[in-house]
Enzyme design. Structure first.
Site, PDB file in Angstrom:
ATOM      1  N   MET A  92       0.811  -1.218   0.000  1.00  0.00           N
ATOM      2  CA  MET A  92       0.000   0.000   0.000  1.00  0.00           C
ATOM      3  C   MET A  92       0.852   1.280   0.000  1.00  0.00           C
ATOM      4  O   MET A  92       0.496   2.266   0.641  1.00  0.00           O
ATOM      5  CB  MET A  92      -0.946  -0.007   1.210  1.00  0.00           C
ATOM      6  CG  MET A  92      -1.907  -1.185   1.229  1.00  0.00           C
ATOM      7  SD  MET A  92      -2.894  -1.334  -0.290  1.00  0.00           S
ATOM      8  CE  MET A  92      -4.018   0.030  -0.050  1.00  0.00           C
ATOM      9  N   ASN A 109       2.496  -5.830 -10.339  1.00  0.00           N
ATOM     10  CA  ASN A 109       1.516  -5.494  -9.302  1.00  0.00           C
ATOM     11  C   ASN A 109       0.188  -6.160  -9.646  1.00  0.00           C
ATOM     12  O   ASN A 109      -0.103  -6.417 -10.811  1.00  0.00           O
ATOM     13  CB  ASN A 109       1.317  -3.974  -9.270  1.00  0.00           C
ATOM     14  CG  ASN A 109       0.321  -3.525  -8.225  1.00  0.00           C
ATOM     15  OD1 ASN A 109       0.397  -3.926  -7.062  1.00  0.00           O
ATOM     16  ND2 ASN A 109      -0.642  -2.707  -8.622  1.00  0.00           N
ATOM     17  N   HIS A 111      -3.954  -5.498  -9.176  1.00  0.00           N
ATOM     18  CA  HIS A 111      -4.911  -4.440  -8.846  1.00  0.00           C
ATOM     19  C   HIS A 111      -6.323  -5.007  -8.977  1.00  0.00           C
ATOM     20  O   HIS A 111      -6.624  -5.703  -9.956  1.00  0.00           O
ATOM     21  CB  HIS A 111      -4.727  -3.254  -9.799  1.00  0.00           C
ATOM     22  CG  HIS A 111      -5.694  -2.152  -9.531  1.00  0.00           C
ATOM     23  ND1 HIS A 111      -5.572  -1.297  -8.456  1.00  0.00           N
ATOM     24  CD2 HIS A 111      -6.834  -1.793 -10.173  1.00  0.00           C
ATOM     25  CE1 HIS A 111      -6.579  -0.455  -8.461  1.00  0.00           C
ATOM     26  NE2 HIS A 111      -7.365  -0.728  -9.487  1.00  0.00           N
ATOM     27  N   ASP A 147      -1.286   2.399 -10.888  1.00  0.00           N
ATOM     28  CA  ASP A 147      -2.229   1.446 -11.496  1.00  0.00           C
ATOM     29  C   ASP A 147      -2.302   1.575 -13.016  1.00  0.00           C
ATOM     30  O   ASP A 147      -3.363   1.419 -13.622  1.00  0.00           O
ATOM     31  CB  ASP A 147      -3.632   1.575 -10.865  1.00  0.00           C
ATOM     32  CG  ASP A 147      -3.596   1.297  -9.375  1.00  0.00           C
ATOM     33  OD1 ASP A 147      -2.771   0.478  -8.942  1.00  0.00           O
ATOM     34  OD2 ASP A 147      -4.378   1.917  -8.628  1.00  0.00           O
ATOM     35  N   GLU A 176      -8.234 -13.217  -8.105  1.00  0.00           N
ATOM     36  CA  GLU A 176      -6.846 -12.751  -7.958  1.00  0.00           C
ATOM     37  C   GLU A 176      -5.920 -13.917  -7.634  1.00  0.00           C
ATOM     38  O   GLU A 176      -4.809 -14.026  -8.160  1.00  0.00           O
ATOM     39  CB  GLU A 176      -6.751 -11.706  -6.838  1.00  0.00           C
ATOM     40  CG  GLU A 176      -7.452 -10.401  -7.144  1.00  0.00           C
ATOM     41  CD  GLU A 176      -7.252  -9.363  -6.045  1.00  0.00           C
ATOM     42  OE1 GLU A 176      -6.129  -9.223  -5.533  1.00  0.00           O
ATOM     43  OE2 GLU A 176      -8.229  -8.681  -5.679  1.00  0.00           O
TER      44      GLU A 176
HETATM   45  C1  GRF Z   1      -5.840  -7.224  -3.124  1.00  0.00           C
HETATM   46  O1  GRF Z   1      -7.190  -7.001  -3.463  1.00  0.00           O
HETATM   47  C2  GRF Z   1      -4.918  -6.614  -4.151  1.00  0.00           C
HETATM   48  O2  GRF Z   1      -5.422  -6.673  -5.447  1.00  0.00           O
HETATM   49  C3  GRF Z   1      -4.847  -5.182  -3.690  1.00  0.00           C
HETATM   50  O3  GRF Z   1      -4.822  -5.260  -2.288  1.00  0.00           O
HETATM   51  C4  GRF Z   1      -5.454  -6.451  -1.861  1.00  0.00           C
HETATM   52  C5  GRF Z   1      -4.453  -7.198  -1.040  1.00  0.00           C
HETATM   53  O4  GRF Z   1      -4.984  -8.340  -0.445  1.00  0.00           O
HETATM   54  N1  GRF Z   1      -3.714  -4.526  -4.290  1.00  0.00           N
HETATM   55  P1  GRF Z   1      -4.014  -9.438   0.171  1.00  0.00           P
HETATM   56  O5  GRF Z   1      -3.091  -8.724   1.141  1.00  0.00           O
HETATM   57  O6  GRF Z   1      -3.264 -10.064  -0.960  1.00  0.00           O
HETATM   58  O7  GRF Z   1      -4.907 -10.407   0.880  1.00  0.00           O
END
Ligand code: GRF
Length: 222
Positions: A92, A109, A111, A147, A176
């Site tokens: 973050m 990355n 997103h 992004d 994801e």
């Molecule tokens: C995920 O949704 C990712 O895409 C975003 O932040 C979130 C992280 O979740 N960048 P985690 O820490 O992988 O559980």
């Protein structure tokens, strides 16, 4: 087979990290995760790395007056661990052009939207407000703009009647976890080429013979 050494940058829960760790537990996977680095101490992702026997580091951004100083410390740790590639997974911190330039074409990355729609935060709320019928996630190379950057792979999920930000977020997160390991495998296996800021994927099967495709449609419940 030589495996690419990968550092993963996190800030929290680390569920995407877990998906990468699980994939990399297979010796046939083309990436080996050698370091998990967090800018926040005590987060769940660090415990996940430790449980998988992967080295961890904490570099608190608050210890540094300027963003480039923080990033220099991050790069120093990554390079000390011999990382050839860096994967941001819920990291973050916005990175500066200096960091992006140092790791150019070696920094990726994930997103939680189908970029270029909905860069930034609160993507699921915004997708619902916009009334889109497909939502999803994107793995991309990192560029100076937040992004943005050459897209490696995307996974789409349906937006269903009655969805809330939480239900939609859970469906995207599951996608994801399927997408990121596939995309990292493509990059680590040297199967992506950036041509005019678009990714061309080399043909041929993944060495494990499956999942060469980084374009996923992940069905939701009917
Ligand atoms: C995920 O949704 C990712 O895409 C975003 O932040 C979130 C992280 O979740 N960048 P985690 O820490 O992988 O559980």
């Amino acid at each position: 087979m030589s495996r690419s050494r990968v550092g993963v940058l996190i800030s929290g829960r680390g569920s995407n990290l877990q998906a990468l760790l699980d994939a990399a537990a297979d010796p046939g996977y083309p990436a080996k995760i050698v370091l998990v680095l967090s800018n926040v101490a005590g987060v769940e992702g660090l415990a996940r790395a430790e449980a998988a026997g992967v080295a961890t580091a904490v570099v608190p951004h608050r210890d540094f007056a300027e963003r480039p100083d923080f990033e220099a410390a991050v790069t120093e740790r990554l390079e000390a661990a011999g990382c050839a590639l860096v994967a941001q997974a819920g990291f973050m911190r916005v990175v500066t052009p200096g960091f992006v330039g140092h790791w150019r074409d070696r920094l990726i990355n994930i997103h939680p939207s189908l970029l270029p729609a909905f860069p930034g935060l609160r993507t699921h709320e915004r997708a619902l407000a916009a009334g889109v019928k497909l939502h999803g996630c994107t793995v991309h190379y990192v560029r100076d703009e937040v992004d943005q950057g050459p897209i490696i792979g995307q996974a789409a999920v349906p937006v269903l009647p009655g969805d809330t930000a939480d239900s939609l977020s859970a469906r995207v997160l599951a996608a994801e976890h399927r997408l990121y390991p596939r995309c990292l495998a493509l990059v680590a296996g040297g199967r992506t080429r950036i041509v005019g800021e678009r990714v061309e994927q080399d043909g041929g099967k993944h060495e494990r013979g499956a999942d060469a495709d980084a374009q996923l449609i992940v069905p939701g419940p009917v």
